[in-house]
Write a protein that holds these residues in place. Structure first.
Motif, PDB file in Angstrom:
ATOM      1  N   MET A   1      25.663  -4.440  -8.167  1.00  0.00           N
ATOM      2  CA  MET A   1      24.931  -3.553  -8.570  1.00  0.00           C
ATOM      3  C   MET A   1      24.665  -3.092  -9.773  1.00  0.00           C
ATOM      4  O   MET A   1      24.673  -3.616 -10.476  1.00  0.00           O
ATOM      5  CB  MET A   1      26.816  -2.734  -9.122  1.00  0.00           C
ATOM      6  N   ASN A   2      23.469  -2.277  -9.209  1.00  0.00           N
ATOM      7  CA  ASN A   2      22.416  -1.976 -10.699  1.00  0.00           C
ATOM      8  C   ASN A   2      23.555   0.083 -10.640  1.00  0.00           C
ATOM      9  O   ASN A   2      22.814  -0.036  -9.756  1.00  0.00           O
ATOM     10  CB  ASN A   2      21.533  -1.868  -9.793  1.00  0.00           C
ATOM     11  N   LYS A   3      23.249  -0.251 -12.614  1.00  0.00           N
ATOM     12  CA  LYS A   3      23.652   0.926 -12.854  1.00  0.00           C
ATOM     13  C   LYS A   3      22.694   1.057 -14.270  1.00  0.00           C
ATOM     14  O   LYS A   3      22.265   0.660 -14.533  1.00  0.00           O
ATOM     15  CB  LYS A   3      25.222   1.194 -13.523  1.00  0.00           C
ATOM     16  N   LYS A   4      22.741   2.556 -14.365  1.00  0.00           N
ATOM     17  CA  LYS A   4      21.725   2.511 -15.820  1.00  0.00           C
ATOM     18  C   LYS A   4      22.399   3.131 -16.745  1.00  0.00           C
ATOM     19  O   LYS A   4      21.622   2.587 -18.317  1.00  0.00           O
ATOM     20  CB  LYS A   4      21.060   3.929 -14.949  1.00  0.00           C
ATOM     21  N   ALA A   5      23.304   3.518 -17.154  1.00  0.00           N
ATOM     22  CA  ALA A   5      24.157   3.162 -17.795  1.00  0.00           C
ATOM     23  C   ALA A   5      25.543   3.068 -17.932  1.00  0.00           C
ATOM     24  O   ALA A   5      26.324   2.990 -16.937  1.00  0.00           O
ATOM     25  CB  ALA A   5      24.145   5.213 -18.386  1.00  0.00           C
ATOM     26  N   ILE A   6      26.321   2.947 -19.215  1.00  0.00           N
ATOM     27  CA  ILE A   6      27.476   3.001 -18.776  1.00  0.00           C
ATOM     28  C   ILE A   6      28.537   3.793 -20.590  1.00  0.00           C
ATOM     29  O   ILE A   6      27.870   3.820 -21.575  1.00  0.00           O
ATOM     30  CB  ILE A   6      28.171   1.638 -18.698  1.00  0.00           C
ATOM     31  N   PHE A   7      29.179   4.108 -19.881  1.00  0.00           N
ATOM     32  CA  PHE A   7      30.094   5.503 -21.046  1.00  0.00           C
ATOM     33  C   PHE A   7      31.659   4.948 -20.963  1.00  0.00           C
ATOM     34  O   PHE A   7      32.162   4.941 -20.042  1.00  0.00           O
ATOM     35  CB  PHE A   7      30.016   6.529 -20.581  1.00  0.00           C
ATOM     36  N   PHE A   8      31.750   4.054 -22.561  1.00  0.00           N
ATOM     37  CA  PHE A   8      33.466   3.341 -22.270  1.00  0.00           C
ATOM     38  C   PHE A   8      33.987   4.699 -24.009  1.00  0.00           C
ATOM     39  O   PHE A   8      33.441   4.643 -25.280  1.00  0.00           O
ATOM     40  CB  PHE A   8      32.820   2.299 -22.893  1.00  0.00           C
ATOM     41  N   ASP A   9      35.371   4.292 -23.924  1.00  0.00           N
ATOM     42  CA  ASP A   9      35.832   4.766 -24.920  1.00  0.00           C
ATOM     43  C   ASP A   9      36.072   3.522 -25.614  1.00  0.00           C
ATOM     44  O   ASP A   9      35.783   2.354 -25.748  1.00  0.00           O
ATOM     45  CB  ASP A   9      37.326   4.636 -24.316  1.00  0.00           C
ATOM     46  N   ILE A  10      36.054   3.375 -27.467  1.00  0.00           N
ATOM     47  CA  ILE A  10      36.117   2.710 -28.543  1.00  0.00           C
ATOM     48  C   ILE A  10      37.519   1.752 -28.463  1.00  0.00           C
ATOM     49  O   ILE A  10      37.972   1.428 -27.676  1.00  0.00           O
ATOM     50  CB  ILE A  10      36.140   3.019 -29.599  1.00  0.00           C
ATOM     51  N   ASP A  11      38.966   2.779 -28.731  1.00  0.00           N
ATOM     52  CA  ASP A  11      39.914   2.051 -28.846  1.00  0.00           C
ATOM     53  C   ASP A  11      40.964   1.994 -27.739  1.00  0.00           C
ATOM     54  O   ASP A  11      41.003   2.864 -26.884  1.00  0.00           O
ATOM     55  CB  ASP A  11      40.739   3.189 -29.504  1.00  0.00           C
ATOM     56  N   GLY A  12      41.028   0.574 -27.325  1.00  0.00           N
ATOM     57  CA  GLY A  12      41.670   0.317 -26.121  1.00  0.00           C
ATOM     58  C   GLY A  12      41.335  -0.456 -24.904  1.00  0.00           C
ATOM     59  O   GLY A  12      41.601  -0.604 -23.994  1.00  0.00           O
TER      60      GLY A  12
ATOM     61  N   LYS B   1      19.979  -6.250 -19.394  1.00  0.00           N
ATOM     62  CA  LYS B   1      19.388  -5.759 -18.177  1.00  0.00           C
ATOM     63  C   LYS B   1      18.837  -4.400 -17.810  1.00  0.00           C
ATOM     64  O   LYS B   1      18.124  -3.255 -17.018  1.00  0.00           O
ATOM     65  CB  LYS B   1      21.002  -6.011 -17.391  1.00  0.00           C
ATOM     66  N   GLY B   2      18.745  -3.706 -18.831  1.00  0.00           N
ATOM     67  CA  GLY B   2      18.520  -2.048 -19.382  1.00  0.00           C
ATOM     68  C   GLY B   2      19.765  -1.552 -19.795  1.00  0.00           C
ATOM     69  O   GLY B   2      18.789  -0.126 -18.959  1.00  0.00           O
ATOM     70  N   VAL B   3      19.807  -1.671 -19.228  1.00  0.00           N
ATOM     71  CA  VAL B   3      21.490  -0.352 -19.558  1.00  0.00           C
ATOM     72  C   VAL B   3      21.771   0.451 -20.041  1.00  0.00           C
ATOM     73  O   VAL B   3      22.094  -0.352 -21.637  1.00  0.00           O
ATOM     74  CB  VAL B   3      22.480  -0.931 -18.510  1.00  0.00           C
ATOM     75  N   LYS B   4      21.885   1.518 -20.189  1.00  0.00           N
ATOM     76  CA  LYS B   4      21.969   2.388 -21.580  1.00  0.00           C
ATOM     77  C   LYS B   4      23.322   2.130 -22.421  1.00  0.00           C
ATOM     78  O   LYS B   4      24.403   2.763 -20.990  1.00  0.00           O
ATOM     79  CB  LYS B   4      21.858   3.834 -21.351  1.00  0.00           C
ATOM     80  N   LEU B   5      23.849   2.299 -23.310  1.00  0.00           N
ATOM     81  CA  LEU B   5      25.402   1.785 -23.540  1.00  0.00           C
ATOM     82  C   LEU B   5      25.739   3.116 -23.991  1.00  0.00           C
ATOM     83  O   LEU B   5      24.686   3.426 -25.617  1.00  0.00           O
ATOM     84  CB  LEU B   5      25.234   0.201 -24.567  1.00  0.00           C
ATOM     85  N   CYS B   6      26.689   3.605 -24.057  1.00  0.00           N
ATOM     86  CA  CYS B   6      27.756   5.179 -25.120  1.00  0.00           C
ATOM     87  C   CYS B   6      28.263   5.191 -25.063  1.00  0.00           C
ATOM     88  O   CYS B   6      29.569   4.577 -24.219  1.00  0.00           O
ATOM     89  CB  CYS B   6      26.447   6.392 -24.103  1.00  0.00           C
ATOM     90  N   ALA B   7      29.357   4.899 -26.231  1.00  0.00           N
ATOM     91  CA  ALA B   7      30.233   4.742 -26.635  1.00  0.00           C
ATOM     92  C   ALA B   7      30.904   6.449 -27.059  1.00  0.00           C
ATOM     93  O   ALA B   7      30.403   7.322 -27.335  1.00  0.00           O
ATOM     94  CB  ALA B   7      30.905   4.409 -28.230  1.00  0.00           C
TER      95      ALA B   7
END
Length: 266
Positions: A1-12, A36-42
């Motif tokens: 499964m290819n994705k371009k970006a992942i948005f994730f909460d920090i605490d917990g 893999k070139g996926v953008k990471l956003c906290a």
């Protein structure tokens, strides 16, 4: 499964308080995504000062930071957007908290401005140390533009508190009520970042464990709730993983086919 970006909460979600760091498995997952070139956003309710003790390795991996519950957006290390609270609403909130002996923490958008307004409470100060490895200082609001207020009222007062403001988003969480600019939210913030990165609904993932993460879930095709989340959060997600201390972030990405299970090969 290819994705371009992942948005994730920090605490917990990626940050485990008992070790004051990301679990080893989470670092590995983020590194694989990065390769893999996926953008990471906290995406976090933490304000600038509360981000200061996160590891440099984690900060360097992130392509974007949405903090102050969505009021501040940073992309590639540069400020992209800041949404300030209405000053009349700030006065009303802090006046109410002072009169009702409610702890209130206000913050401007810099690493030095994170203060308890009317008084400090040892129990709540201890919570800050546990959560963020820092503590706000005591300093009454001085009239400057601010981005976020966090309060600790009796939760039955939530409806009463909502009536204090006219131009503010009142976010009721499990044990706190936070205040941000009326159009600010994690959900609206990730929409702006996705547009900037040319990432579509189907190309993004959101991961979280709190009620304010539900707004993120609505703006992506694949949403993941951590195992310790409240039922409301789990029901809003398309997938529920294990708890953070059980490598939930890493395992979700493996089971969904987003990364390979490199840990089992070690």
């Amino acid at each position: 499964m290819n994705k371009k970006a992942i948005f994730f909460d920090i605490d917990g979600t990626v940050f485990e308080h008992d070790i004051q760091d990301l679990p080893k498995s989470t670092y590995i997952a983020l590194k694989i995504l990065k390769e893999k070139g996926v953008k990471l956003c906290a995406c976090t309710s933490r304000v600038s000062a509360e981000l200061s003790n996160l590891s440099g390795e984690f900060i360097r991996m992130c392509d974007g930071f949405i903090h102050s519950a969505g009021a501040v957006i940073e992309i590639d290390g540069l400020k992209y957007k800041t949404s300030f609270l209405d000053k009349d609403d700030v006065r009303a909130i802090l006046k109410y908290c002072k009169e009702n002996k409610i702890v209130a923490r206000w913050a401007a958008d810099d690493c030095d401005s994170c203060h308890f307004d009317s008084f400090m409470d040892d129990k709540i100060t201890d919570i800050w140390r546990y959560l963020y490895n820092m503590e706000p200082t005591y300093k009454p609001w001085d009239g400057r533009m601010i981005v976020h207020i966090d309060t600790f009222p009796p939760m039955y007062k939530a409806d009463e508190i909502r009536k204090l403001v006219n131009n503010t988003n009142v976010v009721v969480l499990k044990e706190t009520i936070e205040f941000i600019e009326k159009d600010a939210s994690k959900g609206n913030a990730i929409k702006e970042v996705m547009k900037h990165w040319s990432v579509d609904f189907s190309d993004a993932i959101a991961v979280g464990d709190g009620k304010n993460d539900i707004e993120m879930f609505r703006n992506v095709e694949l949403s993941i709730a951590m195992g310790q989340s409240q039922d409301e959060v789990k029901n809003a997600a398309s997938y529920v993983t294990d708890r953070i201390e059980e490598d939930g972030f890493y395992l979700a990405l493996v089971k969904l086919g987003i990364i390979d299970d490199v840990l089992s090969m070690l």
